[in-house]
Scaffold this motif. Structure first.
Motif, mmCIF file in Angstrom:
data_model
loop_
_atom_site.group_PDB
_atom_site.id
_atom_site.type_symbol
_atom_site.label_atom_id
_atom_site.label_comp_id
_atom_site.label_asym_id
_atom_site.label_seq_id
_atom_site.Cartn_x
_atom_site.Cartn_y
_atom_site.Cartn_z
ATOM 1 N N VAL A 2 0.849 -1.200 0.000
ATOM 2 C CA VAL A 2 0.000 0.000 0.000
ATOM 3 C C VAL A 2 0.881 1.246 0.000
ATOM 4 O O VAL A 2 1.808 1.358 0.795
ATOM 5 N N HIS A 3 0.602 2.171 -0.905
ATOM 6 C CA HIS A 3 1.370 3.411 -0.966
ATOM 7 C C HIS A 3 0.796 4.418 0.039
ATOM 8 O O HIS A 3 -0.394 4.697 0.023
ATOM 9 N N PRO A 8 6.212 10.000 5.449
ATOM 10 C CA PRO A 8 6.570 8.568 5.403
ATOM 11 C C PRO A 8 6.415 7.908 6.781
ATOM 12 O O PRO A 8 6.631 8.561 7.804
ATOM 13 N N ILE A 9 6.047 6.617 6.786
ATOM 14 C CA ILE A 9 5.877 5.885 8.046
ATOM 15 C C ILE A 9 7.168 5.919 8.856
ATOM 16 O O ILE A 9 7.152 6.060 10.083
ATOM 17 N N GLN A 10 8.314 5.833 8.145
ATOM 18 C CA GLN A 10 9.612 5.858 8.816
ATOM 19 C C GLN A 10 9.760 7.118 9.677
ATOM 20 O O GLN A 10 10.247 7.067 10.805
ATOM 21 N N SER A 11 9.287 8.265 9.151
ATOM 22 C CA SER A 11 9.393 9.533 9.900
ATOM 23 C C SER A 11 8.568 9.477 11.179
ATOM 24 O O SER A 11 8.961 10.019 12.208
ATOM 25 N N ILE A 12 7.402 8.803 11.104
ATOM 26 C CA ILE A 12 6.538 8.728 12.286
ATOM 27 C C ILE A 12 7.202 7.855 13.353
ATOM 28 O O ILE A 12 7.213 8.193 14.531
ATOM 29 N N ILE A 13 7.802 6.751 12.891
ATOM 30 C CA ILE A 13 8.521 5.887 13.845
ATOM 31 C C ILE A 13 9.688 6.668 14.471
ATOM 32 O O ILE A 13 9.914 6.635 15.671
ATOM 33 N N GLU A 14 10.407 7.402 13.631
ATOM 34 C CA GLU A 14 11.571 8.158 14.128
ATOM 35 C C GLU A 14 11.182 9.239 15.122
ATOM 36 O O GLU A 14 11.948 9.575 16.016
ATOM 37 N N THR A 15 9.984 9.829 14.971
ATOM 38 C CA THR A 15 9.603 10.878 15.920
ATOM 39 C C THR A 15 8.964 10.294 17.174
ATOM 40 O O THR A 15 8.978 10.926 18.219
ATOM 41 N N ARG A 160 12.667 19.323 7.934
ATOM 42 C CA ARG A 160 13.319 18.896 6.683
ATOM 43 C C ARG A 160 14.109 17.618 6.905
ATOM 44 O O ARG A 160 14.091 16.708 6.085
ATOM 45 N N HIS A 161 14.785 17.555 8.043
ATOM 46 C CA HIS A 161 15.619 16.397 8.352
ATOM 47 C C HIS A 161 14.781 15.123 8.489
ATOM 48 O O HIS A 161 15.181 14.046 8.060
ATOM 49 N N PHE A 162 13.601 15.258 9.090
ATOM 50 C CA PHE A 162 12.732 14.082 9.276
ATOM 51 C C PHE A 162 11.919 13.759 8.016
ATOM 52 O O PHE A 162 11.270 12.722 7.953
ATOM 53 N N GLY A 163 11.922 14.679 7.051
ATOM 54 C CA GLY A 163 11.211 14.423 5.805
ATOM 55 C C GLY A 163 9.695 14.433 5.950
ATOM 56 O O GLY A 163 8.988 13.722 5.251
ATOM 57 N N ASN A 187 5.708 16.120 16.879
ATOM 58 C CA ASN A 187 4.534 15.330 16.486
ATOM 59 C C ASN A 187 4.347 15.488 14.990
ATOM 60 O O ASN A 187 3.975 16.561 14.529
ATOM 61 N N ALA A 188 4.606 14.439 14.239
ATOM 62 C CA ALA A 188 4.495 14.531 12.779
ATOM 63 C C ALA A 188 3.054 14.285 12.347
ATOM 64 O O ALA A 188 2.774 13.411 11.542
ATOM 65 N N ARG A 189 2.143 15.033 12.940
ATOM 66 C CA ARG A 189 0.715 14.822 12.674
ATOM 67 C C ARG A 189 -0.043 16.053 13.174
ATOM 68 O O ARG A 189 0.531 16.904 13.838
ATOM 69 N N LEU A 190 -1.342 16.088 12.888
ATOM 70 C CA LEU A 190 -2.188 17.137 13.459
ATOM 71 C C LEU A 190 -2.523 16.754 14.893
ATOM 72 O O LEU A 190 -3.032 15.664 15.146
ATOM 73 N N SER A 191 -2.205 17.630 15.822
ATOM 74 C CA SER A 191 -2.510 17.347 17.229
ATOM 75 C C SER A 191 -3.552 18.367 17.702
ATOM 76 O O SER A 191 -4.049 19.159 16.915
ATOM 77 N N ARG A 192 -3.842 18.359 19.012
ATOM 78 C CA ARG A 192 -4.816 19.329 19.522
ATOM 79 C C ARG A 192 -4.249 20.748 19.422
ATOM 80 O O ARG A 192 -4.990 21.709 19.266
ATOM 81 N N SER A 193 -2.919 20.844 19.507
ATOM 82 C CA SER A 193 -2.281 22.162 19.346
ATOM 83 C C SER A 193 -2.516 22.684 17.925
ATOM 84 O O SER A 193 -2.625 23.885 17.713
ATOM 85 N N SER A 194 -2.561 21.753 16.959
ATOM 86 C CA SER A 194 -2.749 22.174 15.561
ATOM 87 C C SER A 194 -4.132 22.778 15.364
ATOM 88 O O SER A 194 -4.291 23.761 14.637
ATOM 89 N N ALA A 195 -5.136 22.176 16.016
ATOM 90 C CA ALA A 195 -6.496 22.723 15.911
ATOM 91 C C ALA A 195 -6.495 24.142 16.449
ATOM 92 O O ALA A 195 -7.091 25.052 15.865
ATOM 93 N N LEU A 196 -5.790 24.327 17.556
ATOM 94 C CA LEU A 196 -5.707 25.651 18.164
ATOM 95 C C LEU A 196 -4.984 26.631 17.238
ATOM 96 O O LEU A 196 -5.455 27.742 17.000
ATOM 97 N N ALA A 197 -3.838 26.208 16.697
ATOM 98 C CA ALA A 197 -3.051 27.085 15.818
ATOM 99 C C ALA A 197 -3.862 27.477 14.595
ATOM 100 O O ALA A 197 -3.833 28.616 14.136
ATOM 101 N N SER A 198 -4.625 26.518 14.083
ATOM 102 C CA SER A 198 -5.435 26.743 12.905
ATOM 103 C C SER A 198 -6.512 27.806 13.178
ATOM 104 O O SER A 198 -6.706 28.732 12.395
ATOM 105 N N LYS A 199 -7.190 27.676 14.330
ATOM 106 C CA LYS A 199 -8.242 28.638 14.663
ATOM 107 C C LYS A 199 -7.641 29.982 15.082
ATOM 108 O O LYS A 199 -8.233 31.032 14.876
#
Length: 505
Positions: A2-3, A8-15, A160-163, A187-199
């Motif tokens: 699966v693409h 990348p999944i590797q970046s999530i594992i690394e973080t 950039r380093h984590f891609g 956090n290589a994802r949208l977190s609760r802080s991201s919802a706040l930053a967005s609003k």
């Protein structure tokens, strides 16, 4: 076979894997707090000996600081490690940085290496209290220009380093007495802080991140707020945003009221103002409708509650300032930056002014109170009057709020957004009021027993009104909801839901 789109999944594992994360960060010459990854209680105790107490223990691959805490000695750590290893196979033992400033940046990167920071936020509470438990201020108020840019440059370097492709959140510990800093986590994802930053900025992070994961470049995505600029710009804020968490600990009998490194809050509110005092007092009223603002009469001064914070800490601070504690004393007890404490003291000083006025306020005093975020009911309480009397006096004197737009560009481009807030620190409205709107009042902060289902009702109501061709207004202040997305209605007021504000609108 699966693409996977986006990061990348590797970046999530690394973080998320603390050991690999530390190694990867060191590769680019940046530092994480001195720490060791361990896999058993015995290893944890040995690691703490090498690092020196006090230490902090955190489980890997966990959300909301689950199974984390501070330990001052072996017995405490053994208890903590046993609990944390029940959640996760890997445990990280950190040298404690309690009392340092906690700052975070939201960063966005596309597949072509275009990279921007969307928002930087500063925790009013020092390190040791989970971001989800902290009062957060955006943009940061106490960083020097040099510190701000130092952390910004690092954030771009790390993403950039984590891609990472899409959205990412980076948290720092900053030494308040020097420019020394450590990276706490990414956090290589949208977190609760991201919802706040967005609003807080009006920059639609989730929308942009979804486009980026499809391989679209940042300059090719339109900024849906202004309609003219692209998504490849850093928002500038001509206002101040304060987020305060909401706890429902009173509903439980045997639960500790102390807040710390693991998250207990059930919701959060976000207030917008033209200065810190205005936004801070608004936010305190949003969390709990029975509160007047930064009220020195809510709680008693308990020294232990200043050093070991509880869910009522802001009111203990207010009471302490009213009782004559100095900013230096409070800073020593709480490690909250003196800038914030001075601002709080300004509010308490103004309480004294109102109390000494003997119930007859001049137009200047009333305007000054409104500029500092005092509500009508709060002024009424202090001057032994009624909310309606204060309201009437205010309207007779022509002291009414101005409606301002959040346009992500601080007025540099004409904005087409109807994402609005009200302030007394202004001299004109940003738009006209043709009338004929239908107001839908939102359900406010999430709490136990009232959550997303009520927001669904509000959104359903907005959609039905829109289908009937009626222009709509939404009033809500919860950054985690769909109803506070500015494209759900014709005009969104990010405001408190109180008699005063709803009647003003």
């Amino acid at each position: 076979n699966v693409h996977i789109l986006g990061t990348p999944i590797q970046s999530i594992i690394e973080t998320e894997d603390r050991k690999i994360f530390a190694d990867r960060v060191n590769e680019i010459g940046e530092r994480v707090a001195p720490s060791e990854a361990v896999y058993s209680v015995v290893e944890a105790l040995k690691a703490a000996e090498r690092l020196g107490y006090p230490v902090m223990a955190r489980a890997a691959f966990s959300l909301g600081g689950l199974g984390s805490g501070f330990a001052d000695n072996e017995a405490e750590l053994e208890l903590l490690a046993n609990q944390a290893l029940a959640h996760s196979s890997q445990l990280i033992i950190d040298k404690s940085l309690k009392g340092w400033k906690e700052v975070e940046y939201e960063v966005v990167r596309d597949a072509f290496d275009n990279c921007i920071t969307v928002c930087n936020m500063e925790n009013l509470d020092p390190l040791g209290i989970h971001t989800g438990e902290s009062i957060v201020v955006a943009p940061s108020q106490t960083l020097s220009n040099r510190e701000y840019n130092m952390l910004r440059t690092t954030a771009l370097k790390v993403i950039r380093h984590f891609g990472v492709v899409g959205e990412c959140n980076i948290q720092y510990a900053l030494n308040p007495h020097s420019e020394e800093f450590y990276i706490i986590e990414v956090n290589a994802r949208l977190s609760r802080s991201s919802a706040l930053a967005s609003k807080a900025t009006g920059y639609p992070l989730a929308y942009v991140a979804a486009k980026l994961s499809l391989g679209i470049a940042l300059p090719a995505i339109k900024n849906s707020v202004t309609g003219v600029t692209t998504a490849c710009f850093e928002p500038s804020l001509d206002y101040c945003v304060v987020k305060i968490p909401r706890w429902d600990l009173t509903k439980f009998v045997r639960v500790s009221k102390n807040i710390g490194s693991s998250m207990k809050s059930v919701g959060e509110v976000m207030a917008i103002g033209r200065n810190f005092e205005e936004a801070f007092q608004k936010a305190l009223r949003m969390v709990d409708g029975s509160v007047n603002g930064f009220d020195p009469y809510q709680q008693k001064v308990v020294k232990e509650e200043l050093t070991e914070p509880t869910d009522k800490r802001p009111f203990v601070l207010a009471a302490a300032l009213k009782a004559g504690y100095s900013v230096d004393e409070l800073h020593a007890l709480t490690n909250i930056d003196k800038w914030f404490l001075w601002k709080m003291q300004e509010i308490i000083y103004f309480y004294d002014v109102l109390e000494q006025s003997g119930g007859t306020l001049s137009a200047e005093q009333l305007l000054q109170a409104k500029k500092m975020g005092f509500a009508d009911k709060q002024i009424a309480f202090v001057t032994k009057s009624t909310e309606l009397a204060v309201r009437k006096q205010r309207q007779e004197l022509g002291i009414t709020p101005y409606v301002k737009q959040i346009d992500t560009v601080a007025g540099e481009w004409p904005a087409s957004t109807n994402y609005l807030y009200m302030t007394y620190n202004a001299s004109e409205h940003d738009l006209d009021f043709p009338g004929g709107f239908t107001i839908v009042v939102g359900s406010g902060v999430y709490r136990i027993g009232s959550s997303v289902e009520f927001d669904w009702c509000a959104v359903g109501c907005l959609r039905e009104l829109r289908r009937l061709g009626k222009p709509t207004i939404m009033i809500n202040y919860n950054p985690e909801t769909v109803s506070t997305d500015y494209d759900m209605c014709d005009r969104l007021y990010f405001e408190e839901i109180s008699f005063e504000v709803v009647m003003d609108i």
